[in-house]
Design a protein around this motif. Structure first.
Motif, mmCIF file in Angstrom:
data_model
loop_
_atom_site.group_PDB
_atom_site.id
_atom_site.type_symbol
_atom_site.label_atom_id
_atom_site.label_comp_id
_atom_site.label_asym_id
_atom_site.label_seq_id
_atom_site.Cartn_x
_atom_site.Cartn_y
_atom_site.Cartn_z
ATOM 1 N N GLU A 48 -9.917 -6.710 3.761
ATOM 2 C CA GLU A 48 -9.849 -5.938 2.350
ATOM 3 C C GLU A 48 -10.780 -6.291 1.617
ATOM 4 N N PRO A 61 -4.777 6.226 -1.915
ATOM 5 C CA PRO A 61 -3.251 5.165 -2.324
ATOM 6 C C PRO A 61 -3.098 4.623 -3.259
ATOM 7 N N LYS A 102 0.911 -1.266 0.005
ATOM 8 C CA LYS A 102 -0.192 -0.306 0.119
ATOM 9 C C LYS A 102 0.651 1.067 0.207
ATOM 10 N N TYR A 138 -2.227 0.490 -4.415
ATOM 11 C CA TYR A 138 -2.021 -0.958 -4.156
ATOM 12 C C TYR A 138 -1.114 -1.905 -4.740
#
Length: 223
Positions: free
Chosen positions: A145, A63, A16, A65
């Motif tokens: 997540e 962010p 991340k 990933y």
């Protein structure tokens, strides 16, 4: 003659990443674009949208990933390098490039804590610095997540299903009422209906059933 092939461990990790630039005082620059270029691919795989520069600071709120695959030597435990280039620019063309920084993620392949690196942007006409926060997500965090995303997708479907079922109950109820009315009329006009049925007994009714197979292909897992 036999050839012994050295076995290597392949490790996949999800990172991340957060980015922001400081000391961007170059004249005429009011917004920046950040592009991510994996060294082994050599072209842009991810591009962050333009973010405004205010007081020499440019921050990308969302962010990124990034999934990275490493090769680990079993004897030494060393990971092969995985260099990524982060290109800072004012637009999409190479002419708009301000500069870039490079990070070898092999150094963070086994990281358990959040790390922040601050690297001067090469080839820039000012002292701009790109700050990158790097967090290697643990397997449980990744699954959590993914589950959160699945729950978010399922909730509206659940509501739709409940609505469909409740509508189905209403439809079934109204159909039941209407069938009772028809039955009552049939009892009242029995001889007439019997005559009609004898007249139309020669007609055929064709029923079609859909194939039980869904026709959907299951996607293969990608390593």
């Amino acid at each position: 003659m036999f050839r012994w092939r050295s076995e290597r461990h392949r490790v996949k990790a999800v990172f991340k990443l957060h980015f922001h630039v400081t000391q961007m005082v170059q004249s005429g620059v009011d917004a920046l674009v950040l592009s991510i270029v994996p060294g082994d691919i050599g072209k842009v795989t991810t591009r962050l949208e333009k973010a405004a520069v205010r007081g020499g600071v440019c921050r990308w709120e969302n962010p990124v990933y990034e999934t990275i695959k490493f090769v680990q030597e079993p004897k030494t435990g060393k990971f092969s390098e995985r260099v990524y280039h982060f290109v800072v620019s004012t637009g999409l063309s190479k002419a708009n490039s301000i500069g870039e920084v490079s990070i070898d993620f092999a150094e963070y392949a086994e990281a358990t804590k959040l790390s922040t690196v601050s690297l001067p942007i090469r080839n820039s006409h000012c002292d701009a610095v790109l700050h990158v926060s790097i967090q290697r997500l643990q397997e449980n965090n990744v699954k959590r997540e993914e589950e959160d995303c699945e729950d978010a997708k399922l909730k509206p479907n659940d509501r739709s299903l409940r609505t469909y079922l409740s509508n189905g109950e209403i439809d079934a109820s109204s159909k039941s009422d209407s069938s009772e009315d028809v039955s009552a009329k049939a009892n009242t006009n029995g001889p007439e209906l019997s005559a009609d049925c004898r007249t139309s007994s020669g007609s055929d009714i064709t029923l079609s059933s859909s194939d039980g197979s869904s026709g959907l292909d299951t996607p293969e897992n990608l390593d």
